[in-house]
Design a protein around this motif. Structure first.
Motif, PDB file in Angstrom:
ATOM      1  N   THR A  31       4.749   6.739   8.233  1.00  0.00           N
ATOM      2  CA  THR A  31       5.143   7.852   9.096  1.00  0.00           C
ATOM      3  C   THR A  31       3.957   8.785   9.309  1.00  0.00           C
ATOM      4  N   VAL A  32       4.092   9.664  10.283  1.00  0.00           N
ATOM      5  CA  VAL A  32       3.082  10.693  10.547  1.00  0.00           C
ATOM      6  C   VAL A  32       3.560  11.983   9.899  1.00  0.00           C
ATOM      7  N   VAL A  33       2.684  12.651   9.120  1.00  0.00           N
ATOM      8  CA  VAL A  33       3.110  13.852   8.405  1.00  0.00           C
ATOM      9  C   VAL A  33       2.442  15.129   8.935  1.00  0.00           C
ATOM     10  N   ARG A  34       1.455  14.980   9.816  1.00  0.00           N
ATOM     11  CA  ARG A  34       0.875  16.180  10.422  1.00  0.00           C
ATOM     12  C   ARG A  34       0.307  15.836  11.788  1.00  0.00           C
ATOM     13  N   ASP A  35       0.066  16.851  12.604  1.00  0.00           N
ATOM     14  CA  ASP A  35      -0.418  16.631  13.969  1.00  0.00           C
ATOM     15  C   ASP A  35      -1.752  15.902  13.964  1.00  0.00           C
ATOM     16  N   VAL A  36      -1.864  14.899  14.831  1.00  0.00           N
ATOM     17  CA  VAL A  36      -3.106  14.144  14.995  1.00  0.00           C
ATOM     18  C   VAL A  36      -3.398  14.070  16.492  1.00  0.00           C
ATOM     19  N   GLN A  37      -4.565  14.548  16.895  1.00  0.00           N
ATOM     20  CA  GLN A  37      -4.944  14.539  18.300  1.00  0.00           C
ATOM     21  C   GLN A  37      -5.467  13.161  18.709  1.00  0.00           C
ATOM     22  N   VAL A  38      -5.423  12.891  20.005  1.00  0.00           N
ATOM     23  CA  VAL A  38      -5.945  11.632  20.534  1.00  0.00           C
ATOM     24  C   VAL A  38      -7.422  11.506  20.166  1.00  0.00           C
ATOM     25  N   GLY A  39      -7.800  10.349  19.658  1.00  0.00           N
ATOM     26  CA  GLY A  39      -9.185  10.104  19.302  1.00  0.00           C
ATOM     27  C   GLY A  39      -9.539  10.486  17.884  1.00  0.00           C
ATOM     28  N   GLN A  40      -8.671  11.243  17.216  1.00  0.00           N
ATOM     29  CA  GLN A  40      -8.950  11.668  15.846  1.00  0.00           C
ATOM     30  C   GLN A  40      -8.818  10.480  14.898  1.00  0.00           C
ATOM     31  N   VAL A  41      -9.735  10.410  13.921  1.00  0.00           N
ATOM     32  CA  VAL A  41      -9.694   9.332  12.932  1.00  0.00           C
ATOM     33  C   VAL A  41      -8.594   9.636  11.921  1.00  0.00           C
ATOM     34  N   LEU A  42      -7.738   8.650  11.681  1.00  0.00           N
ATOM     35  CA  LEU A  42      -6.615   8.823  10.757  1.00  0.00           C
ATOM     36  C   LEU A  42      -7.088   8.778   9.305  1.00  0.00           C
ATOM     37  N   THR A  43      -6.550   9.680   8.499  1.00  0.00           N
ATOM     38  CA  THR A  43      -6.815   9.695   7.067  1.00  0.00           C
ATOM     39  C   THR A  43      -5.489   9.502   6.326  1.00  0.00           C
ATOM     40  N   GLU A  44      -5.561   9.264   5.026  1.00  0.00           N
ATOM     41  CA  GLU A  44      -4.341   9.099   4.236  1.00  0.00           C
ATOM     42  C   GLU A  44      -3.513  10.378   4.238  1.00  0.00           C
ATOM     43  N   GLN A  45      -4.170  11.538   4.396  1.00  0.00           N
ATOM     44  CA  GLN A  45      -3.456  12.814   4.407  1.00  0.00           C
ATOM     45  C   GLN A  45      -2.613  12.988   5.670  1.00  0.00           C
ATOM     46  N   ASP A  46      -2.929  12.229   6.726  1.00  0.00           N
ATOM     47  CA  ASP A  46      -2.169  12.321   7.976  1.00  0.00           C
ATOM     48  C   ASP A  46      -0.887  11.493   7.927  1.00  0.00           C
ATOM     49  N   LEU A  47      -0.799  10.605   6.941  1.00  0.00           N
ATOM     50  CA  LEU A  47       0.259   9.607   6.936  1.00  0.00           C
ATOM     51  C   LEU A  47       1.131   9.691   5.688  1.00  0.00           C
ATOM     52  N   GLY A  48       2.361   9.247   5.827  1.00  0.00           N
ATOM     53  CA  GLY A  48       3.296   9.198   4.713  1.00  0.00           C
ATOM     54  C   GLY A  48       4.086   7.908   4.782  1.00  0.00           C
ATOM     55  N   GLN A  49       5.139   7.829   3.979  1.00  0.00           N
ATOM     56  CA  GLN A  49       5.978   6.641   3.959  1.00  0.00           C
ATOM     57  C   GLN A  49       7.444   7.052   3.954  1.00  0.00           C
ATOM     58  N   ALA A  50       8.269   6.189   4.508  1.00  0.00           N
ATOM     59  CA  ALA A  50       9.713   6.431   4.516  1.00  0.00           C
ATOM     60  C   ALA A  50      10.435   5.099   4.471  1.00  0.00           C
ATOM     61  N   SER A  51      11.647   5.134   3.954  1.00  0.00           N
ATOM     62  CA  SER A  51      12.496   3.947   3.906  1.00  0.00           C
ATOM     63  C   SER A  51      13.567   4.108   4.977  1.00  0.00           C
ATOM     64  N   ALA A  63       4.690  -0.101   5.206  1.00  0.00           N
ATOM     65  CA  ALA A  63       4.033   0.736   4.201  1.00  0.00           C
ATOM     66  C   ALA A  63       2.886   0.010   3.505  1.00  0.00           C
ATOM     67  N   ASP A  64       3.034  -1.293   3.301  1.00  0.00           N
ATOM     68  CA  ASP A  64       1.963  -2.027   2.622  1.00  0.00           C
ATOM     69  C   ASP A  64       0.767  -2.296   3.542  1.00  0.00           C
ATOM     70  N   GLU A  65       0.867  -1.854   4.811  1.00  0.00           N
ATOM     71  CA  GLU A  65      -0.248  -1.994   5.760  1.00  0.00           C
ATOM     72  C   GLU A  65      -0.938  -0.654   6.016  1.00  0.00           C
ATOM     73  N   LEU A  66      -0.573   0.367   5.247  1.00  0.00           N
ATOM     74  CA  LEU A  66      -1.113   1.712   5.475  1.00  0.00           C
ATOM     75  C   LEU A  66      -2.638   1.717   5.470  1.00  0.00           C
ATOM     76  N   GLU A  67      -3.242   1.031   4.509  1.00  0.00           N
ATOM     77  CA  GLU A  67      -4.700   1.029   4.407  1.00  0.00           C
ATOM     78  C   GLU A  67      -5.360   0.441   5.650  1.00  0.00           C
ATOM     79  N   SER A  68      -4.641  -0.428   6.361  1.00  0.00           N
ATOM     80  CA  SER A  68      -5.228  -1.068   7.542  1.00  0.00           C
ATOM     81  C   SER A  68      -5.346  -0.114   8.728  1.00  0.00           C
ATOM     82  N   VAL A  69      -4.589   0.991   8.725  1.00  0.00           N
ATOM     83  CA  VAL A  69      -4.672   1.936   9.847  1.00  0.00           C
ATOM     84  C   VAL A  69      -5.523   3.160   9.511  1.00  0.00           C
ATOM     85  N   VAL A  70      -5.769   3.409   8.218  1.00  0.00           N
ATOM     86  CA  VAL A  70      -6.643   4.518   7.830  1.00  0.00           C
ATOM     87  C   VAL A  70      -8.050   4.210   8.328  1.00  0.00           C
TER      88      VAL A  70
END
Length: 197
Positions: A31-51, A63-70
């Motif tokens: 999931t997304v946990v904070r605002d991310v602008q277009v073009g911004q590089v995703l960090t682990e702090q921008d992302l979360g997990q949910a069931s 969720a097990d693919e999270l590292e692939s999008v960071v």
């Protein structure tokens, strides 16, 4: 009464079975946990997990693919509370091959009321310098010279001055011309209509 009791027990049992089935089919997703602008590089702090219980047609990042999008860039603006989908991230640079990035400072009265968003197509228009008469060649032209551009990023208005800096991608051959117009104060930015070229 006995028959009614048996019917209620059966209905309750069916409800529990449906609930257990739904729980069993829940999927851990990113999931997304904070605002991310277009073009911004995703960090682990921008992302979360949910069931969540998902329809098979819904494409998500597991969720097990999270590292692939960071480390990838946001292809669209991301909002907190939304599920991340594969199409929302990209490895592509916002400035493509054969383009240059030119920063353009816009005064408050030059900023369109319509919000500038990444990917928006614009026209860079050359106008005569303020207080200067147009040259004979310029006055003979039916329309001012324009160049095509694309918004890559727009800053917030600077405190005090209200100036907004817009990064615009242009053809590499047009970059120096646009930079010269900016330096001379003879450039205006015009929004293209949606779908315009």
């Amino acid at each position: 009464m006995i028959a009614l009791s048996l019917a209620l027990i059966a209905a309750g049992g069916a409800g529990v079975a449906v609930l257990l089935l739904q729980v069993a089919q829940r999927t851990e997703v990113v999931t997304v946990v904070r605002d991310v602008q277009v073009g911004q590089v995703l960090t682990e702090q921008d992302l979360g997990q949910a069931s969540v219980a998902l329809d098979p047609a819904v494409k998500t990042v597991k969720a097990d693919e999270l590292e692939s999008v960071v480390g990838k860039r946001a292809a669209v603006e991301l909002k907190p509370g939304s599920l991340l989908t594969p199409s929302q991230v990209t490895t592509d640079s916002l400035v493509k091959a054969g383009e240059q990035l030119v920063p353009i400072g816009l005064k408050p009265e030059q900023v369109p009321a319509t919000a500038l968003v990444p990917g928006q197509k614009v026209r860079l228009v050359h106008v005569p310098a303020q207080g200067a008469a147009a040259s004979e060649s310029e006055s003979d032209e039916a329309t001012p010279k324009t160049l095509a551009g694309r918004v890559v990023k727009a800053s917030a208005a600077a405190p005090g001055s209200g100036v907004v800096v817009v990064d615009v991608a242009t053809a590499a051959a047009d970059g120096p011309t646009v930079a010269a117009w900016v330096a001379a104060g003879t450039l205006r930015l015009v929004l293209d209509a949606p779908g315009g070229s």
